[in-house]
Scaffold this motif. Structure first.
Motif, PDB file in Angstrom:
ATOM      1  N   VAL A 108      52.223   4.441  23.092  1.00 46.55           N
ATOM      2  CA  VAL A 108      52.739   5.552  22.287  1.00 46.55           C
ATOM      3  C   VAL A 108      52.563   5.211  20.811  1.00 46.55           C
ATOM      4  CG1 VAL A 108      54.767   6.924  21.683  1.00 46.55           C
ATOM      5  CG2 VAL A 108      54.424   6.180  24.053  1.00 46.55           C
ATOM      6  N   THR A 110      53.638   5.037  17.313  1.00 51.00           N
ATOM      7  CA  THR A 110      55.004   5.010  16.806  1.00 51.00           C
ATOM      8  C   THR A 110      54.998   4.693  15.323  1.00 51.00           C
ATOM      9  OG1 THR A 110      55.731   4.182  18.970  1.00 51.00           O
ATOM     10  CG2 THR A 110      57.302   4.037  17.146  1.00 51.00           C
ATOM     11  N   GLU A 131      58.492   8.439  17.497  1.00 52.46           N
ATOM     12  CA  GLU A 131      57.288   8.536  18.313  1.00 52.46           C
ATOM     13  C   GLU A 131      56.517   9.796  17.962  1.00 52.46           C
ATOM     14  OE1 GLU A 131      58.735   8.313  22.321  1.00 52.46           O
ATOM     15  OE2 GLU A 131      59.013   6.137  22.230  1.00 52.46           O
ATOM     16  N   ILE A 132      55.194   9.685  17.879  1.00 49.67           N
ATOM     17  CA  ILE A 132      54.336  10.791  17.469  1.00 49.67           C
ATOM     18  C   ILE A 132      53.742  11.429  18.714  1.00 49.67           C
ATOM     19  CG2 ILE A 132      52.309  11.438  16.114  1.00 49.67           C
ATOM     20  CD1 ILE A 132      52.882   8.988  14.356  1.00 49.67           C
ATOM     21  N   ASP A 133      54.011  12.704  18.904  1.00 48.81           N
ATOM     22  CA  ASP A 133      53.528  13.380  20.109  1.00 48.81           C
ATOM     23  C   ASP A 133      52.134  13.954  19.886  1.00 48.81           C
ATOM     24  OD1 ASP A 133      53.788  15.810  18.704  1.00 48.81           O
ATOM     25  OD2 ASP A 133      55.722  16.296  19.614  1.00 48.81           O
ATOM     26  N   THR A 134      51.605  14.635  20.884  1.00 50.64           N
ATOM     27  CA  THR A 134      50.240  15.151  20.811  1.00 50.64           C
ATOM     28  C   THR A 134      50.082  16.265  19.791  1.00 50.64           C
ATOM     29  OG1 THR A 134      50.737  16.635  22.674  1.00 50.64           O
ATOM     30  CG2 THR A 134      49.720  14.500  23.190  1.00 50.64           C
ATOM     31  N   LYS A 137      53.921  15.732  15.885  1.00 50.82           N
ATOM     32  CA  LYS A 137      55.310  15.756  15.437  1.00 50.82           C
ATOM     33  C   LYS A 137      55.922  14.380  15.643  1.00 50.82           C
ATOM     34  CE  LYS A 137      56.210  20.664  16.304  1.00 50.82           C
ATOM     35  NZ  LYS A 137      57.058  21.648  17.044  1.00 50.82           N
ATOM     36  N   GLN A 139      59.034  12.378  16.559  1.00 51.83           N
ATOM     37  CA  GLN A 139      60.328  12.494  17.208  1.00 51.83           C
ATOM     38  C   GLN A 139      61.124  11.219  16.895  1.00 51.83           C
ATOM     39  OE1 GLN A 139      61.073  15.283  18.679  1.00 51.83           O
ATOM     40  NE2 GLN A 139      59.010  16.169  18.735  1.00 51.83           N
TER      41      GLN A 139
END
Length: 494
Positions: A108, A110, A131-134, A137, A139
């Motif tokens: 992930v 991060t 944590e960086i999503d797809t 963003k 989080q």
């Protein structure tokens, strides 16, 4: 302090318009849409894409809180402006933010950073992560990964750098000890949520500046490289002339004992405007570096148009005889236009290179024969302006002189910087942009970076010696610009 959320949209739109149409904007460097670009604070390559974060403030007044801004690129040439991704609005960062680093932890991507919490009139420092999503963003994790400042250390306790070793997560922080000397401390654990303080890195530098900002450690070939950004170093000969320094040590790093057996500390850059570099590996395991092309203390003419600072071009790092070599990333060749070459002798009578003019170019110079003690390259030349690179053969020094480089830059010590070369000068490569110059000497053994603000008429190139002559071969490429998008908070995904 000013917050982005409190700025009226019409005022912000007007500020963006003025900034984006400023004559000071660079052509092919990453720079802020508006406001102040701080140091890069996260650089990582994953799934075919480079992610880069930097500290950002919405104004140039130094009265703003800090946000973390995100850009992405596939090739380190064309950048997408993704917008602000971290705001000082949560419980543990409600007062302000300092940058940190990017790392892939458990597959992930991060982001790690420092948050300042205001609580009952107190200001509490925490190390935070998201944590960086797809959808790009961030989080935020609900709780700090390190709460507060350890009792052995002082106010400065920030800029987490994270790397993994096997199944272990390592977090390194820059700090100041109780005696007010710079230190780097290491935390380690099986996960981001289970980090424990191991102690200080044993560098042997017990009295070397009062704060080590944004430390970083990584391997190149068989060596470990430790980056330090120490504050409070005294000038020594041609070294440490800027208020804040950025440099490295080539070392053997003993992972389990935190012992760093290292060579001398070397500045990355001997110019005016280079600060807090960050690195990452690309798909070929090549180490890439980008830094802030600014000096924290300097006041630049761009501020009148509502924006400040930029990033350097991406540089490839290699090792040669216990020194870090920096070379322009090869993808920058995509910016090149028509190739123009010239070969000739130059003497004490200044000679114009008629076809080598402009404000945005790459200039490669090879010195073939020297019967002179000094040769000067006069760049961005007009009747009243010039930026000078002067090589003294006897002293084996290069001087970068911006005394007459246009509008002055305030709050900076002097108008020249000098570097003593490891060997006689054989070649130099100059990346000129509208308001910057980056010089690579002897295939990247030394670099000199500076912001300059000449007039639009200052486009000439001249060569001159002190006496005698010099045979010089030159190659010139006009460089194209990259597209910028005036994005503050988001970018539509394709």
């Amino acid at each position: 302090m000013d917050r982005l959320e409190h700025i009226d949209n019409e005022i912000l739109d007007k500020a963006i318009e003025e900034s984006m149409h400023s004559p000071y904007r660079l052509g092919y460097h990453v720079q802020p849409v508006v406001g102040t670009m701080g140091a890069p604070c996260g650089f990582c390559y994953i799934n075919g894409l480079f992610h880069l974060f930097y500290e950002w403030q919405p104004t140039v007044t130094n009265d703003s809180v800090t946000y973390l801004y995100h850009v992405t690129t596939e090739d380190l040439v064309t950048f997408n402006y993704e917008g602000v991704k971290v705001r000082p609005e949560s419980l543990y960062d409600n007062y302000n933010i300092y940058g940190g680093s990017l790392a892939v932890v458990n597959n992930v991507l991060t982001l790690f950073y420092t948050g300042i919490q205001e609580k009952n009139g107190e200001y509490i420092t925490h190390q935070l992560a998201g944590e960086i999503d797809t959808g790009f963003k961030v989080q935020k994790l609900p709780a700090p990964i390190i709460r507060g400042i350890h009792s052995k250390y002082n106010t400065y306790f920030r800029n987490p750098y994270v790397f993994t070793e096997g199944s272990e997560v390592n977090l390194m922080l820059g700090t100041m000890n109780e005696s007010e000397f710079g230190r780097a401390v290491m935390y380690r654990g099986e996960s981001v949520e289970s980090l424990n303080l191991l102690g200080e890195l044993n560098t042997g530098y017990d009295m070397f500046g009062y704060f080590w900002e944004s430390p970083e450690i990584f391997p190149i070939d068989d060596a470990a490289i430790m980056i330090l950004n120490p504050r409070g170093l005294d000038k020594y000969k041609n070294n440490f002339w800027n208020i804040y320094q950025s440099g490295y040590m080539v070392n053997d790093f003993e992972y389990n004992s935190l012992f760093v057996d290292h060579d001398d500390f070397h500045e990355f850059d001997n110019g005016f405007d280079f600060y807090r570099p960050v690195t990452t590996l690309d798909k070929n395991n090549t180490r890439i570096m980008i830094a802030s092309m600014s000096a924290h203390e300097s006041e630049y003419p761009t501020e009148k148009d509502g924006f400040k600072n930029a990033l350097t071009i991406p540089r490839v790092l290699t090792i040669k005889e216990d020194r870090v070599i920096q070379t322009p990333h090869p993808n920058l060749k995509k910016l090149r236009g028509e190739k123009i070459t010239a070969l000739g002798y130059f003497d004490q009578y200044p000679k114009k290179i008629q076809d080598f003019y402009g404000s945005q170019y790459e200039l490669c110079i090879e010195l073939k024969e020297l019967t002179t003690n000094e040769i000067s390259f006069l760049l961005r030349k007009s009747r009243r302006e010039e930026t000078v690179i002067k090589y003294n053969v006897e002293n084996q020094t290069v001087i970068l002189d911006r005394t007459f480089s246009g509008e002055p830059i305030n709050e900076v010590d002097g108008t020249t910087r000098t570097v003593e070369l490891l060997r006689p000068l054989e070649n130099l490569t100059v990346f000129m942009d509208r308001t910057s110059i980056e010089v690579f000497l002897n295939d990247g053994e030394h670099t000199m970076t500076a912001r300059i603000f000449p007039s639009e008429e200052a486009v000439g190139v001249e060569l001159v010696t002190e006496n005698g002559d010099c045979l010089v071969e030159m190659t010139y490429y006009k460089l194209s610009s990259i597209m910028e998008a005036p994005v503050i908070t988001s970018r539509d995904k394709i």
